[in-house]
Structure formats: C-alpha cells, structure tokens
Design a protein around this motif. Sequence first.
Motif, mmCIF file in Angstrom:
data_model
loop_
_atom_site.group_PDB
_atom_site.id
_atom_site.type_symbol
_atom_site.label_atom_id
_atom_site.label_comp_id
_atom_site.label_asym_id
_atom_site.label_seq_id
_atom_site.Cartn_x
_atom_site.Cartn_y
_atom_site.Cartn_z
ATOM 1 N N LYS A 1 0.838 -1.207 0.000
ATOM 2 C CA LYS A 1 0.000 0.000 0.000
ATOM 3 C C LYS A 1 0.868 1.251 0.000
ATOM 4 O O LYS A 1 0.541 2.244 -0.654
ATOM 5 N N LEU A 2 1.981 1.207 0.729
ATOM 6 C CA LEU A 2 2.900 2.353 0.749
ATOM 7 C C LEU A 2 3.518 2.569 -0.631
ATOM 8 O O LEU A 2 3.712 3.700 -1.057
ATOM 9 N N LYS A 3 3.812 1.479 -1.319
ATOM 10 C CA LYS A 3 4.371 1.593 -2.663
ATOM 11 C C LYS A 3 3.409 2.326 -3.590
ATOM 12 O O LYS A 3 3.826 3.072 -4.464
ATOM 13 N N ALA A 4 2.124 2.130 -3.375
ATOM 14 C CA ALA A 4 1.116 2.794 -4.208
ATOM 15 C C ALA A 4 1.128 4.305 -3.986
ATOM 16 O O ALA A 4 0.791 5.075 -4.882
ATOM 17 N N LEU A 5 1.545 4.763 -2.782
ATOM 18 C CA LEU A 5 1.627 6.196 -2.499
ATOM 19 C C LEU A 5 2.813 6.859 -3.195
ATOM 20 O O LEU A 5 2.812 8.056 -3.438
ATOM 21 N N SER A 6 3.810 6.071 -3.484
ATOM 22 C CA SER A 6 5.054 6.613 -4.030
ATOM 23 C C SER A 6 4.958 6.812 -5.535
ATOM 24 O O SER A 6 4.438 5.974 -6.262
ATOM 25 N N GLN A 7 5.480 7.934 -5.993
ATOM 26 C CA GLN A 7 5.546 8.219 -7.432
ATOM 27 C C GLN A 7 6.624 7.359 -8.092
ATOM 28 O O GLN A 7 6.522 7.006 -9.248
ATOM 29 N N ASN A 8 7.677 7.068 -7.344
ATOM 30 C CA ASN A 8 8.809 6.298 -7.860
ATOM 31 C C ASN A 8 8.845 4.935 -7.176
ATOM 32 O O ASN A 8 8.101 4.673 -6.249
ATOM 33 N N SER A 9 9.744 4.093 -7.624
ATOM 34 C CA SER A 9 9.904 2.817 -6.935
ATOM 35 C C SER A 9 10.582 3.075 -5.591
ATOM 36 O O SER A 9 11.375 4.001 -5.449
ATOM 37 N N LEU A 10 10.254 2.282 -4.606
ATOM 38 C CA LEU A 10 10.803 2.473 -3.275
ATOM 39 C C LEU A 10 12.182 1.846 -3.180
ATOM 40 O O LEU A 10 12.419 0.759 -3.709
ATOM 41 N N LYS B 1 0.578 11.091 3.621
ATOM 42 C CA LYS B 1 0.675 11.281 2.173
ATOM 43 C C LYS B 1 2.112 11.183 1.686
ATOM 44 O O LYS B 1 2.350 10.752 0.572
ATOM 45 N N ASN B 2 3.054 11.632 2.488
ATOM 46 C CA ASN B 2 4.443 11.678 2.061
ATOM 47 C C ASN B 2 5.247 10.524 2.644
ATOM 48 O O ASN B 2 5.005 10.094 3.768
#
Length: 109
Positions: free
Chosen positions: A16-25, A37-38
């Motif tokens: 779910k956190l990965k979905a918040l990120s614009q880039n790959s984690l 959000k951030n």
Amino acid sequence: IGSVFFYPQQGKTFEKLKALSQNSLPDSLVLQASDKKNLLFKSQALLILSKNMGGLWQFIAFFISFLPLVFLDLTYDFIAKIRKKIFVQPENACPLIPSKYKVLFDPKN
C-alpha cells in the motif's frame, strides 16, 4: 511522530505504501510521514526518527541535520553496504523479537 510500526517489504501494508510513491521504493528505511501522504527515505527518515527518540539521538540528529541530504544519503548507503562486515550475524541465529517490541510488528503486516 506518534507510533512507529515495522512492516516487511513483502507484506500487504508495504504494498500500500508503494502505491503512495511516485517512484519505486528503495531497499531501505521508509517512513510514512504523519500526514499519511508523504514518504521519507534513508537519511531523511532516520533524522525524523532520531529527533523523536529524544536523548542523545535527538542531539546527534540536530547536528547532522545541517549537512546536505545528498551527503547523508551517501553515508547511509555506505554504512548499509558495510554493516554486515562490521556486525557479523551468527550463521545459525534466528532473530527473536523481545516481547516488549512485538507490539511494534503488525501481525496483519
């Protein structure tokens, strides 16, 4: 920060956190900011955690926060790269979590 929870990178919450990120984690420390959000990574996440831990960690975080994030991230990466050479884990050891810390790990991950 209120509470800090730890999630495995293969778990549902981390997905779910990965979905918040614009880039790959990165394969690194990831901290979800209190605004939900951030996401903060590497040295930025470590600085926030250290400041909130108080004591000596807060003191150290205050002084290193004046250094450029690029330098801090490079230092973070270097330490991450050599940590297993410095702190050797026994081959037959299975990490056991002390009971007082088990509440930090979400069983639903």
